[in-house]
Design a protein around this motif. Structure first.
Motif, mmCIF file in Angstrom:
data_model
loop_
_atom_site.group_PDB
_atom_site.id
_atom_site.type_symbol
_atom_site.label_atom_id
_atom_site.label_comp_id
_atom_site.label_asym_id
_atom_site.label_seq_id
_atom_site.Cartn_x
_atom_site.Cartn_y
_atom_site.Cartn_z
ATOM 1 N N ILE A 39 3.552 20.252 -4.402
ATOM 2 C CA ILE A 39 4.412 20.518 -3.228
ATOM 3 C C ILE A 39 5.518 21.683 -4.026
ATOM 4 C CG2 ILE A 39 2.931 18.894 -1.857
ATOM 5 C CD1 ILE A 39 5.770 16.821 -3.514
ATOM 6 N N ALA A 40 6.714 21.555 -2.719
ATOM 7 C CA ALA A 40 7.795 22.608 -3.646
ATOM 8 C C ALA A 40 8.625 21.574 -4.777
ATOM 9 C CB ALA A 40 8.891 22.404 -2.501
ATOM 10 N N ALA A 41 9.574 21.304 -5.643
ATOM 11 C CA ALA A 41 9.428 21.250 -7.213
ATOM 12 C C ALA A 41 11.017 20.069 -6.783
ATOM 13 C CB ALA A 41 9.754 22.231 -8.240
ATOM 14 N N TYR A 42 11.189 20.703 -5.558
ATOM 15 C CA TYR A 42 12.406 20.219 -5.207
ATOM 16 C C TYR A 42 11.963 18.141 -5.153
ATOM 17 C CZ TYR A 42 17.148 18.473 -2.982
ATOM 18 O OH TYR A 42 18.033 18.084 -2.479
ATOM 19 N N ALA A 43 10.663 18.103 -4.771
ATOM 20 C CA ALA A 43 10.298 17.096 -4.508
ATOM 21 C C ALA A 43 10.685 15.721 -5.688
ATOM 22 C CB ALA A 43 8.890 16.907 -4.066
ATOM 23 N N ALA A 44 10.619 16.171 -6.965
ATOM 24 C CA ALA A 44 11.190 15.907 -7.889
ATOM 25 C C ALA A 44 12.065 15.748 -8.648
ATOM 26 C CB ALA A 44 10.546 16.419 -9.062
ATOM 27 N N GLU A 45 13.717 15.431 -7.149
ATOM 28 C CA GLU A 45 14.672 15.190 -7.494
ATOM 29 C C GLU A 45 14.370 13.454 -7.110
ATOM 30 O OE1 GLU A 45 17.644 17.231 -7.943
ATOM 31 O OE2 GLU A 45 16.566 18.711 -8.374
ATOM 32 N N SER A 46 13.767 12.912 -6.463
ATOM 33 C CA SER A 46 13.771 11.598 -6.300
ATOM 34 C C SER A 46 13.573 11.701 -5.240
ATOM 35 C CB SER A 46 15.557 11.363 -5.818
ATOM 36 O OG SER A 46 16.208 11.591 -4.140
ATOM 37 N N PRO A 47 12.646 9.847 -5.034
ATOM 38 C CA PRO A 47 12.703 9.206 -4.519
ATOM 39 C C PRO A 47 12.691 9.690 -3.072
ATOM 40 C CG PRO A 47 12.400 7.595 -6.097
ATOM 41 C CD PRO A 47 13.816 8.520 -6.022
ATOM 42 N N ALA A 48 13.278 9.736 -2.724
ATOM 43 C CA ALA A 48 13.937 10.326 -0.896
ATOM 44 C C ALA A 48 13.742 11.329 -1.405
ATOM 45 C CB ALA A 48 15.312 9.891 -0.911
ATOM 46 N N GLU A 49 14.113 12.994 -2.103
ATOM 47 C CA GLU A 49 13.632 13.389 -1.327
ATOM 48 C C GLU A 49 12.004 13.983 -1.575
ATOM 49 O OE1 GLU A 49 15.495 15.270 -0.592
ATOM 50 O OE2 GLU A 49 17.340 15.482 -1.143
ATOM 51 N N PHE A 50 11.479 13.202 -2.868
ATOM 52 C CA PHE A 50 9.721 13.344 -2.202
ATOM 53 C C PHE A 50 9.428 12.834 -1.044
ATOM 54 C CE2 PHE A 50 5.847 11.683 -4.032
ATOM 55 C CZ PHE A 50 4.932 12.380 -4.419
ATOM 56 N N ALA B 293 0.594 -1.020 -0.509
ATOM 57 C CA ALA B 293 0.077 -0.177 -0.454
ATOM 58 C C ALA B 293 0.632 1.454 -0.204
ATOM 59 C CB ALA B 293 -0.912 0.399 1.466
ATOM 60 N N TRP B 294 1.889 1.155 0.517
ATOM 61 C CA TRP B 294 3.116 2.421 0.906
ATOM 62 C C TRP B 294 3.475 2.472 -0.325
ATOM 63 C CZ3 TRP B 294 4.817 5.399 4.496
ATOM 64 C CH2 TRP B 294 6.042 5.839 4.789
ATOM 65 N N SER B 295 4.078 1.608 -0.842
ATOM 66 C CA SER B 295 4.596 1.326 -2.560
ATOM 67 C C SER B 295 3.781 2.088 -3.698
ATOM 68 C CB SER B 295 5.313 0.125 -2.742
ATOM 69 O OG SER B 295 6.097 -0.091 -2.159
ATOM 70 N N ARG B 296 2.416 1.412 -4.126
ATOM 71 C CA ARG B 296 0.940 2.230 -4.583
ATOM 72 C C ARG B 296 0.890 3.533 -4.289
ATOM 73 N NH1 ARG B 296 -1.481 -2.253 -3.419
ATOM 74 N NH2 ARG B 296 -2.570 -1.621 -1.566
ATOM 75 N N ALA B 297 1.095 4.068 -2.986
ATOM 76 C CA ALA B 297 0.318 5.688 -2.858
ATOM 77 C C ALA B 297 1.340 6.510 -3.152
ATOM 78 C CB ALA B 297 0.239 5.292 -1.355
ATOM 79 N N PHE B 298 2.931 5.715 -2.499
ATOM 80 C CA PHE B 298 3.585 6.800 -3.240
ATOM 81 C C PHE B 298 4.409 6.698 -4.868
ATOM 82 C CE2 PHE B 298 4.562 7.297 1.448
ATOM 83 C CZ PHE B 298 4.702 8.446 1.551
ATOM 84 N N ARG B 299 4.359 5.279 -5.308
ATOM 85 C CA ARG B 299 4.607 5.543 -6.566
ATOM 86 C C ARG B 299 3.666 6.814 -7.454
ATOM 87 N NH1 ARG B 299 3.804 0.268 -7.571
ATOM 88 N NH2 ARG B 299 6.373 0.163 -6.299
ATOM 89 N N ALA B 300 2.023 6.150 -6.780
ATOM 90 C CA ALA B 300 1.429 6.810 -8.219
ATOM 91 C C ALA B 300 1.646 8.546 -8.074
ATOM 92 C CB ALA B 300 0.305 6.585 -8.005
ATOM 93 N N ALA B 301 1.642 9.100 -6.541
ATOM 94 C CA ALA B 301 2.381 10.537 -6.382
ATOM 95 C C ALA B 301 3.349 10.731 -7.187
ATOM 96 C CB ALA B 301 2.189 10.295 -5.426
ATOM 97 N N TRP B 302 4.371 9.871 -7.502
ATOM 98 C CA TRP B 302 6.080 10.256 -7.792
ATOM 99 C C TRP B 302 5.208 10.560 -9.411
ATOM 100 C CZ3 TRP B 302 10.641 11.545 -7.867
ATOM 101 C CH2 TRP B 302 11.415 11.402 -8.089
ATOM 102 N N ARG B 303 4.346 9.602 -9.895
ATOM 103 C CA ARG B 303 4.720 10.410 -11.410
ATOM 104 C C ARG B 303 3.872 10.868 -11.352
ATOM 105 N NH1 ARG B 303 2.547 3.382 -11.753
ATOM 106 N NH2 ARG B 303 4.888 2.407 -12.006
ATOM 107 N N ASP B 304 2.258 11.050 -10.690
ATOM 108 C CA ASP B 304 1.774 12.464 -10.757
ATOM 109 C C ASP B 304 3.092 13.519 -10.814
ATOM 110 O OD1 ASP B 304 -0.643 14.150 -10.661
ATOM 111 O OD2 ASP B 304 -0.200 14.750 -9.077
ATOM 112 N N MET B 305 3.603 13.741 -9.695
ATOM 113 C CA MET B 305 5.023 14.575 -9.523
ATOM 114 C C MET B 305 5.499 15.036 -10.881
ATOM 115 S SD MET B 305 5.693 17.083 -7.564
ATOM 116 C CE MET B 305 7.177 18.464 -7.005
ATOM 117 N N ASN B 306 5.818 14.381 -11.287
ATOM 118 C CA ASN B 306 6.814 14.224 -12.620
ATOM 119 C C ASN B 306 6.079 14.682 -14.183
ATOM 120 O OD1 ASN B 306 9.828 13.455 -12.333
ATOM 121 N ND2 ASN B 306 8.643 12.117 -10.598
ATOM 122 N N ARG B 307 4.673 14.022 -14.044
ATOM 123 C CA ARG B 307 3.951 14.854 -14.834
ATOM 124 C C ARG B 307 2.968 15.870 -14.791
ATOM 125 N NH1 ARG B 307 -1.031 16.035 -15.635
ATOM 126 N NH2 ARG B 307 -1.734 15.153 -13.463
#
Length: 255
Positions: free
Chosen positions: A205-216, A181-195
């Motif tokens: 949220i701050a653009a810096y979040a798109a630097e990496s999954p760790a920063e996200f 569930a953790w992976s699904r939630a963060f993977r979907a949000a990460w993809r949305d952020m990059n889109r």
């Protein structure tokens, strides 16, 4: 056994090191994100911050003199994410180094050909695994205002993330949580952020979040404590996972 002894020792010293009430009120008044915290949680946070100040070494750089207010301010923000997880989660932090403002460390990197390059990057904070946390006091004092920016919580999130290896946005989860569930939630949000980044759409949220999954992960943690309503509205599944992870004990303002 060691954990029980450590907790016993901390309880023994707490009465001697507990933060002065006037100092605590100064810090709390300066941190609007604590305005809605219930009294029991506030007392626990004060105690954790007091122990943090007692156990950690604070050092000022470039002429910065770290006073008791600065230590208490940093400690309060550092302990906020672990108010239910426990202070032992911050044991990897050996010390805290404060610069007056943003700093520029010099990094050396070796490329595939074996050539060594120097890289300079302006930073407001950085965390080392089993090492110091380095912070810009200017940025620390700008944190906790409900704006979504919190350099201390950002670096503490990296510390939590590195408990099971390198920071990758997947910290060790409580047994009660579902890793998928953790992976699904963060993977979907990460993809949305990059889109959103690729299409120049407004960023929640701050653009810096798109630097990496760790920063996200770390930036999402900032917003979880600073602007929970915004994070919940944008990525409700991420908000839910973070609420389970941190076991948030008080009702936060839905800004």
């Amino acid at each position: 056994m060691w954990a029980k002894f450590r907790d016993w020792r901390r309880n023994r010293v707490l009465d001697k090191v507990r933060m002065d009430r006037d100092l605590w009120e100064r810090v709390r008044t300066d941190l609007p994100i604590l305005d809605t915290m219930d009294p029991d949680s506030a007392l626990r946070l004060r105690d954790l911050a007091s122990l943090f100040c007692h156990e950690k070494n604070f050092e000022g750089i470039h002429g910065l003199e770290v006073d008791e207010f600065m230590r208490a301010y940093v400690a309060t923000l550092a302990c906020l994410p672990v108010i239910r997880l426990g202070l032992s989660r911050l044991d990897p932090i050996t010390s805290l180094i404060l610069y007056p403002a943003e700093f520029i460390p010099i990094r050396q990197e070796t490329d595939e050909a074996g050539l060594v390059h120097q890289r300079r990057e302006i930073l407001s904070g950085e965390a080392w695994k089993n090492g110091p946390v380095v912070l810009s006091w200017e940025d620390v004092h700008a944190s906790g205002q409900g704006s979504g920016y919190n350099v201390v919580i950002h670096e503490i999130a990296h510390i939590l993330d590195m408990e099971n290896g390198e920071a990758n946005g997947f910290p060790p989860l409580p047994r009660s949580m579902d890793a998928q569930a953790w992976s699904r939630a963060f993977r979907a949000a990460w993809r949305d952020m990059n889109r959103r980044m690729q299409t120049d759409a407004p960023l929640p949220i701050a653009a810096y979040a798109a630097e990496s999954p760790a920063e996200f992960f770390s930036v999402c943690c900032e917003y979880f404590f600073e602007c929970p309503g915004l994070l919940k509205k944008t990525w409700p599944q991420v908000f839910e996972q973070l609420a389970l992870f941190f076991d948030l004990p008080w009702e936060q303002p839905q800004t």
